[in-house]
Design a protein around this motif. Structure first.
Motif, short mmCIF file in Angstrom:
data_model
loop_
_atom_site.label_atom_id
_atom_site.label_comp_id
_atom_site.label_asym_id
_atom_site.label_seq_id
_atom_site.Cartn_x
_atom_site.Cartn_y
_atom_site.Cartn_z
N ASP A 18 0.68 -1.50 -0.26
CA ASP A 18 0.41 0.29 0.09
C ASP A 18 1.17 0.92 0.00
N GLU A 19 1.28 1.71 -1.19
CA GLU A 19 2.75 2.59 -1.33
C GLU A 19 2.33 4.09 -1.96
N ALA A 20 2.32 4.77 -2.33
CA ALA A 20 2.15 6.33 -2.60
C ALA A 20 3.27 6.57 -3.47
N LEU A 36 7.00 -0.69 -9.87
CA LEU A 36 7.51 -1.46 -8.41
C LEU A 36 6.73 -3.33 -7.94
N LEU A 37 5.41 -3.15 -8.89
CA LEU A 37 5.38 -4.96 -9.12
C LEU A 37 5.91 -6.10 -9.21
N THR A 46 -3.66 -9.49 -7.15
CA THR A 46 -4.29 -8.15 -7.58
C THR A 46 -4.09 -7.50 -7.09
N HIS A 47 -4.17 -5.98 -7.87
CA HIS A 47 -3.39 -5.05 -7.77
C HIS A 47 -4.02 -3.78 -8.52
N ARG A 48 -4.18 -2.52 -7.81
CA ARG A 48 -4.37 -1.54 -8.57
C ARG A 48 -3.61 -0.16 -8.39
N CYS A 49 -3.70 1.15 -9.42
CA CYS A 49 -2.65 1.71 -9.02
C CYS A 49 -3.73 2.75 -9.59
N THR A 50 -4.58 3.65 -8.49
CA THR A 50 -4.96 5.12 -8.42
C THR A 50 -4.68 6.37 -8.75
#
Length: 61
Positions: A18-20, A36-37, A46-50
């Protein structure tokens, strides 16, 4: 420059990352997020980038 959020999870919902991070554009953020992934061996999780506006840039169910 905006602050983007990258999150990866286990199937049970446990957060693995959980990284900004900062990027100059959505395209740059997509590249940085994927990198990064890959570095953390989480590309198949399972991942997401917003984006700062809440736009979904990367998603893998």
């Amino acid at each position: 420059m905006g602050v983007y959020k990258l999150t990866a999870f286990e199937p049970n919902g446990h957060k693995l990352i959980d990284e900004a991070f900062q990027a100059n554009s959505d395209e740059e953020a997509k590249v940085q997020g994927e990198q990064l992934l890959i570095e953390k061996d989480l590309l198949d999780k399972t991942h997401r980038c917003t984006s700062p506006q809440g736009k979904l840039l990367l998603f893998h169910p």
